[in-house]
Design a protein around this motif. Structure first.
Motif, PDB file in Angstrom:
ATOM      1  N   GLY A   1      40.590 -49.496 -41.198  1.00  0.00           N
ATOM      2  CA  GLY A   1      40.149 -50.804 -40.741  1.00  0.00           C
ATOM      3  C   GLY A   1      39.916 -50.928 -39.258  1.00  0.00           C
ATOM      4  O   GLY A   1      39.749 -52.034 -38.753  1.00  0.00           O
ATOM      5  N   GLY A   2      39.917 -49.810 -38.535  1.00  0.00           N
ATOM      6  CA  GLY A   2      39.650 -49.903 -37.109  1.00  0.00           C
ATOM      7  C   GLY A   2      40.474 -48.922 -36.307  1.00  0.00           C
ATOM      8  O   GLY A   2      40.997 -47.947 -36.852  1.00  0.00           O
ATOM      9  N   GLU A   3      40.605 -49.234 -35.016  1.00  0.00           N
ATOM     10  CA  GLU A   3      41.338 -48.353 -34.109  1.00  0.00           C
ATOM     11  C   GLU A   3      41.914 -49.170 -32.966  1.00  0.00           C
ATOM     12  O   GLU A   3      41.414 -50.239 -32.626  1.00  0.00           O
ATOM     13  CB  GLU A   3      40.433 -47.242 -33.582  1.00  0.00           C
ATOM     14  CG  GLU A   3      39.286 -47.737 -32.727  1.00  0.00           C
ATOM     15  CD  GLU A   3      38.380 -46.619 -32.237  1.00  0.00           C
ATOM     16  OE1 GLU A   3      38.691 -45.431 -32.435  1.00  0.00           O
ATOM     17  OE2 GLU A   3      37.346 -46.943 -31.630  1.00  0.00           O
TER      18      GLU A   3
ATOM     19  N   SER B   1      43.634 -49.707 -22.347  1.00  0.00           N
ATOM     20  CA  SER B   1      43.980 -50.233 -23.670  1.00  0.00           C
ATOM     21  C   SER B   1      42.726 -50.750 -24.356  1.00  0.00           C
ATOM     22  O   SER B   1      41.859 -51.332 -23.716  1.00  0.00           O
ATOM     23  CB  SER B   1      44.978 -51.383 -23.529  1.00  0.00           C
ATOM     24  OG  SER B   1      46.083 -50.982 -22.747  1.00  0.00           O
ATOM     25  N   GLY B   2      42.666 -50.544 -25.675  1.00  0.00           N
ATOM     26  CA  GLY B   2      41.500 -51.022 -26.392  1.00  0.00           C
ATOM     27  C   GLY B   2      41.759 -51.164 -27.879  1.00  0.00           C
ATOM     28  O   GLY B   2      42.714 -50.595 -28.416  1.00  0.00           O
ATOM     29  N   TRP B   3      40.912 -51.940 -28.512  1.00  0.00           N
ATOM     30  CA  TRP B   3      41.018 -52.165 -29.950  1.00  0.00           C
ATOM     31  C   TRP B   3      39.640 -52.512 -30.486  1.00  0.00           C
ATOM     32  O   TRP B   3      38.816 -53.100 -29.801  1.00  0.00           O
ATOM     33  CB  TRP B   3      42.015 -53.273 -30.266  1.00  0.00           C
ATOM     34  CG  TRP B   3      41.793 -54.553 -29.502  1.00  0.00           C
ATOM     35  CD1 TRP B   3      41.035 -55.631 -29.893  1.00  0.00           C
ATOM     36  CD2 TRP B   3      42.305 -54.898 -28.206  1.00  0.00           C
ATOM     37  NE1 TRP B   3      41.044 -56.616 -28.930  1.00  0.00           N
ATOM     38  CE2 TRP B   3      41.820 -56.190 -27.877  1.00  0.00           C
ATOM     39  CE3 TRP B   3      43.121 -54.242 -27.280  1.00  0.00           C
ATOM     40  CZ2 TRP B   3      42.123 -56.828 -26.674  1.00  0.00           C
ATOM     41  CZ3 TRP B   3      43.422 -54.883 -26.090  1.00  0.00           C
ATOM     42  CH2 TRP B   3      42.933 -56.160 -25.791  1.00  0.00           C
TER      43      TRP B   3
ATOM     44  N   TRP C   1      45.036 -44.831 -32.261  1.00  0.00           N
ATOM     45  CA  TRP C   1      45.445 -44.671 -33.646  1.00  0.00           C
ATOM     46  C   TRP C   1      44.345 -45.213 -34.542  1.00  0.00           C
ATOM     47  O   TRP C   1      43.677 -46.186 -34.187  1.00  0.00           O
ATOM     48  CB  TRP C   1      46.710 -45.479 -33.937  1.00  0.00           C
ATOM     49  CG  TRP C   1      47.969 -44.956 -33.377  1.00  0.00           C
ATOM     50  CD1 TRP C   1      48.827 -44.065 -33.971  1.00  0.00           C
ATOM     51  CD2 TRP C   1      48.587 -45.305 -32.134  1.00  0.00           C
ATOM     52  NE1 TRP C   1      49.920 -43.844 -33.171  1.00  0.00           N
ATOM     53  CE2 TRP C   1      49.798 -44.593 -32.023  1.00  0.00           C
ATOM     54  CE3 TRP C   1      48.221 -46.149 -31.083  1.00  0.00           C
ATOM     55  CZ2 TRP C   1      50.650 -44.694 -30.937  1.00  0.00           C
ATOM     56  CZ3 TRP C   1      49.060 -46.247 -29.996  1.00  0.00           C
ATOM     57  CH2 TRP C   1      50.262 -45.531 -29.920  1.00  0.00           C
ATOM     58  N   ALA C   2      44.219 -44.629 -35.713  1.00  0.00           N
ATOM     59  CA  ALA C   2      43.424 -45.237 -36.777  1.00  0.00           C
ATOM     60  C   ALA C   2      44.266 -46.367 -37.354  1.00  0.00           C
ATOM     61  O   ALA C   2      45.481 -46.230 -37.505  1.00  0.00           O
ATOM     62  CB  ALA C   2      43.106 -44.211 -37.862  1.00  0.00           C
ATOM     63  N   ILE C   3      43.625 -47.481 -37.657  1.00  0.00           N
ATOM     64  CA  ILE C   3      44.322 -48.618 -38.251  1.00  0.00           C
ATOM     65  C   ILE C   3      44.029 -48.624 -39.745  1.00  0.00           C
ATOM     66  O   ILE C   3      42.870 -48.601 -40.157  1.00  0.00           O
ATOM     67  CB  ILE C   3      43.868 -49.947 -37.620  1.00  0.00           C
ATOM     68  CG1 ILE C   3      44.188 -49.983 -36.124  1.00  0.00           C
ATOM     69  CG2 ILE C   3      44.491 -51.132 -38.350  1.00  0.00           C
ATOM     70  CD1 ILE C   3      43.617 -51.197 -35.398  1.00  0.00           C
ATOM     71  N   GLU C   4      45.087 -48.642 -40.515  1.00  0.00           N
ATOM     72  CA  GLU C   4      44.958 -48.705 -41.968  1.00  0.00           C
ATOM     73  C   GLU C   4      45.562 -50.006 -42.470  1.00  0.00           C
ATOM     74  O   GLU C   4      46.674 -50.368 -42.083  1.00  0.00           O
ATOM     75  CB  GLU C   4      45.688 -47.521 -42.600  1.00  0.00           C
ATOM     76  CG  GLU C   4      45.626 -47.469 -44.105  1.00  0.00           C
ATOM     77  CD  GLU C   4      46.355 -46.263 -44.674  1.00  0.00           C
ATOM     78  OE1 GLU C   4      47.152 -46.466 -45.617  1.00  0.00           O
ATOM     79  OE2 GLU C   4      46.146 -45.137 -44.176  1.00  0.00           O
TER      80      GLU C   4
ATOM     81  N   LEU D   1      49.243 -49.882 -40.820  1.00  0.00           N
ATOM     82  CA  LEU D   1      49.734 -48.582 -40.377  1.00  0.00           C
ATOM     83  C   LEU D   1      48.834 -48.146 -39.231  1.00  0.00           C
ATOM     84  O   LEU D   1      47.604 -48.211 -39.358  1.00  0.00           O
ATOM     85  CB  LEU D   1      49.645 -47.535 -41.490  1.00  0.00           C
ATOM     86  CG  LEU D   1      50.661 -47.594 -42.598  1.00  0.00           C
ATOM     87  CD1 LEU D   1      50.385 -46.481 -43.618  1.00  0.00           C
ATOM     88  CD2 LEU D   1      52.076 -47.460 -42.066  1.00  0.00           C
ATOM     89  N   LEU D   2      49.430 -47.742 -38.131  1.00  0.00           N
ATOM     90  CA  LEU D   2      48.709 -47.111 -37.043  1.00  0.00           C
ATOM     91  C   LEU D   2      49.055 -45.643 -37.168  1.00  0.00           C
ATOM     92  O   LEU D   2      50.230 -45.268 -37.062  1.00  0.00           O
ATOM     93  CB  LEU D   2      49.154 -47.664 -35.683  1.00  0.00           C
ATOM     94  CG  LEU D   2      48.556 -48.999 -35.249  1.00  0.00           C
ATOM     95  CD1 LEU D   2      48.858 -50.118 -36.226  1.00  0.00           C
ATOM     96  CD2 LEU D   2      49.024 -49.352 -33.857  1.00  0.00           C
TER      97      LEU D   2
END
Length: 177
Positions: free
Chosen positions: A80-82, A102-104, A69-72, A15-16
């Motif tokens: 779990g990240g962004e 853009s980034g992760w 976004w927060a990564i779930e 989920l973002l």
């Protein structure tokens, strides 16, 4: 745009979603893990620096109409990240101000599973649908081969190098018609 207006995106495994205040401790821990910060600045973030970044990511949506976004992880419900886009107004040569950078960044438990690519594919689909005229860029540490491969799989093209006090590889994603 308020936090209520930030879209939630769903992929097979993730989920973002908008950041939640309850994400902060995991967020701060992520930015203190060498597996995360090694190629993103090269040093851990203090709790205060993590807080500033956390607020910036959420606030970007309000001012720019895009953000991270927060990564779930759907399987566990754990932060779990962004990933996403920001406009950091970096003092960098060449400048990328005015682009959707853009980034992760994934917490160690989500790394090396193809999830950065999965998350960014969803984010880029959102950008293609909602911000088609915006220029998409990414900057990546020259030693971070895994992120460079992710960028290339996502359609980013290496366009040169950038100087941000350290050398970076500069990528751009051509417009999709």
């Amino acid at each position: 745009m308020s936090l209520l207006d930030i879209p939630t995106l769903e992929t097979e495994h993730l989920l973002l979603r908008p950041y939640r205040l309850s994400d902060f401790d995991a967020y701060a821990a992520m930015w203190q893990d060498e597996k995360v910060y090694r190629f993103i600045g090269g040093k851990s973030f203090t709790r205060e620096q993590s807080w500033t970044r956390f607020l910036r990511q959420a606030g970007m949506w309000h001012y720019m109409g895009f953000g991270f976004w927060a990564i779930e992880d759907k399987a566990t419900g754990v932060f779990g990240g962004e990933c996403g886009f920001h406009e950091v107004r970096r003092e960098m040569t060449p400048p990328i101000e005015g682009t959707m950078e853009s980034g992760w960044g994934l917490a160690p438990q989500l790394q090396s599973r193809g999830l950065a690519e999965e998350a960014m594919r969803a984010a880029l689909t959102w950008a293609d649908e909602n911000r088609p005229a915006d220029r998409l860029t990414a900057i990546i540490d020259p030693g971070h081969a895994a992120s460079q491969r992710v960028a290339e799989k996502l359609g980013f093209v290496r366009i040169g190098t950038a100087d941000y006090g350290v050398p970076l590889v500069l990528f751009e994603r051509p417009h999709r018609s």
